[in-house]
Design a protein around this motif. Structure first.
Motif, PDB file in Angstrom:
ATOM      1  N   UNK A 132       0.836  -1.217   0.000  1.00  0.00           N
ATOM      2  CA  UNK A 132       0.000   0.000   0.000  1.00  0.00           C
ATOM      3  C   UNK A 132       0.865   1.258   0.000  1.00  0.00           C
ATOM      4  N   UNK A 133       2.003   1.191   0.696  1.00  0.00           N
ATOM      5  CA  UNK A 133       2.883   2.363   0.689  1.00  0.00           C
ATOM      6  C   UNK A 133       3.298   2.693  -0.741  1.00  0.00           C
ATOM      7  N   UNK A 134       3.710   1.668  -1.484  1.00  0.00           N
ATOM      8  CA  UNK A 134       4.153   1.914  -2.862  1.00  0.00           C
ATOM      9  C   UNK A 134       2.991   2.336  -3.757  1.00  0.00           C
ATOM     10  N   UNK A 135       1.783   1.824  -3.461  1.00  0.00           N
ATOM     11  CA  UNK A 135       0.618   2.263  -4.224  1.00  0.00           C
ATOM     12  C   UNK A 135       0.444   3.775  -4.080  1.00  0.00           C
ATOM     13  N   UNK A 136       0.457   4.238  -2.832  1.00  0.00           N
ATOM     14  CA  UNK A 136       0.210   5.673  -2.607  1.00  0.00           C
ATOM     15  C   UNK A 136       1.421   6.537  -2.949  1.00  0.00           C
ATOM     16  N   UNK A 137       2.586   5.883  -3.022  1.00  0.00           N
ATOM     17  CA  UNK A 137       3.792   6.600  -3.446  1.00  0.00           C
ATOM     18  C   UNK A 137       3.896   6.594  -4.984  1.00  0.00           C
ATOM     19  N   UNK A 138       2.905   5.959  -5.632  1.00  0.00           N
ATOM     20  CA  UNK A 138       2.829   5.863  -7.098  1.00  0.00           C
ATOM     21  C   UNK A 138       4.014   5.133  -7.716  1.00  0.00           C
ATOM     22  N   UNK A 139       4.483   4.102  -6.930  1.00  0.00           N
ATOM     23  CA  UNK A 139       5.578   3.275  -7.437  1.00  0.00           C
ATOM     24  C   UNK A 139       5.137   1.825  -7.567  1.00  0.00           C
ATOM     25  N   UNK A 140       3.842   1.597  -7.401  1.00  0.00           N
ATOM     26  CA  UNK A 140       3.365   0.217  -7.360  1.00  0.00           C
ATOM     27  C   UNK A 140       3.265  -0.433  -8.728  1.00  0.00           C
TER      28      UNK A 140
END
Ligand code: IMP
Ligand code: MG
Length: 334
Positions: A132-140
């Motif tokens: 989820x962190x990477x999702x919201x960091x737009x790196x997912x």
């Protein structure tokens, strides 16, 4: 379009799977959609005498209903295929029934490594937080980027709003975790990384006007798994763990137990707009034969099940007069 939503009002493990299975049997849903979380969840389902634990796949598949992993979820691809194999091995047909929204985010090996180092939150170590962190960091990474998932991928807008396959789309939304673990409403930082409220279900592509019922699920006592101190001091609470088989479905960890917090139940019901409430595992307290809960700063003790249930129902109906309240034993139907 019509949607019923199941929300857990405590810390997960309140028996959402049981209610989902029951609702699938009595309603003609066209879709069951998991709306949040990843394989940190473990849903225990009894199906034709077999005990099944699913982590990603919604229970709709057990009833031949199209089952979608919605865009609010994160997905571990290996775990997904493992579950499909397990379901097929006990004779459940999954073909063409299980779908993954194209914009689901993927839990990578790197996320698993990072989550394996957690010592503070007591996570399930399933890579949920880092994904989820990477999702919201737009790196997912999105499910649609995974070639091995191609046959499962759908566009959820097309499926729910544009398809002519169904005369009326009727959805059961199945949540994971619970209100007390919600990233905004839980006891931060001892929370999961997704939203576990009705709002989260709507984020999966359904307009709010379509909601028919919000099924709130709770237990008549509370359990929590994780790093914070939660266990109450009464020795009966250890008995509850044993009799109620309160061990994590995903990790096997013993769940900490405590008495029902009526204020939390009311708060969770109001915020989620619960219209139907199921309070599970009443039979466990009956076996322990001890009736206690918290209301505000007070610990209340009752003489028997009936008195305690009456008090809970009265408090809930005072706050939400339209709500229907059901009390339920462990495996029986509501
Ligand atoms: P995570 O979701 O694995 O990051 O874990 C965060 C917190 O949520 C920990 O306290 C976990 O034990 C708890 N948790 C996550 N999923 C579940 C669940 O399905 N049932 C109960 N607790 C859960
Ligand atoms: Mg569970």
């Amino acid at each position: 379009m019509l949607a019923d939503i199941i929300v857990d009002l405590q810390y997960g493990d309140c028996g959402k799977g049981k209610i989902a299975s029951h609702l699938c049997k009595i309603n003609d849903y066209t879709h069951v959609i998991r709306y949040n979380g990843g394989c940190n969840a473990g849903h225990t389902i009894y199906h034709n005498g077999e005990k099944i634990i699913t982590h990603h796949i919604p229970c709709g598949v057990l009833h031949g209903i199209k089952s979608i992993i919605g865009p609010g979820c994160v997905l571990n691809v290996d775990q997904f295929f493992k579950e499909i194999d397990e379901l097929e091995s006990i004779g459940i047909n999954t073909k063409n029934l299980i779908k993954i929204a194209s914009n689901v985010h993927i839990i990578t090996d790197f996320h698993l490594i990072q989550d394996s180092k957690d010592t503070e939150i007591g996570t399930t170590k399933r890579g949920n937080g880092p994904a989820y962190r990477d999702k919201y960091d737009r790196k997912g990474m999105l499910a649609l980027e995974m070639p091995m998932l191609a046959e499962y991928i759908i566009d959820i807008y097309d499926e729910l709003h544009q398809s002519s396959e169904f005369e009326e789309v009727k959805i059961l939304f199945e949540g994971a975790q619970g209100f007390g673990l919600d990233v905004d409403w839980g006891d931060y930082p001892f929370v999961t990384s997704s939203h576990c409220t009705v709002g989260s279900a709507i984020l999966n592509g359904v307009p709010p006007q379509c909601i028919r019922d919000v099924w709130g699920v709770a237990k008549i006592y509370e359990t929590y798994v994780g790093a914070k101190e939660f266990q109450g001091i009464d020795p009966e609470l250890d008995e509850i763990r044993e009799i109620g088989q309160e061990f994590g479905a995903t990790t096997g960890r013993p769940r900490q137990t405590n008495w029902l917090d009526l204020d939390l139940l009311i708060k969770a019901s109001k915020i989620n707009g619960v219209s139907k409430m199921v309070i599970n595992k009443v039979d466990v307290l009956e076996k322990v034969d001890f009736w206690k809960m918290y209301e505000g700063p007070h610990a209340l003790e009752f003489r028997n099940s009936k008195d305690m249930q009456g008090h809970i129902e009265h408090a809930l109906k005072t706050n939400m007069p339209q709500m229907e309240v059901f009390f339920s034993g462990n495996k029986e139907k509501i």
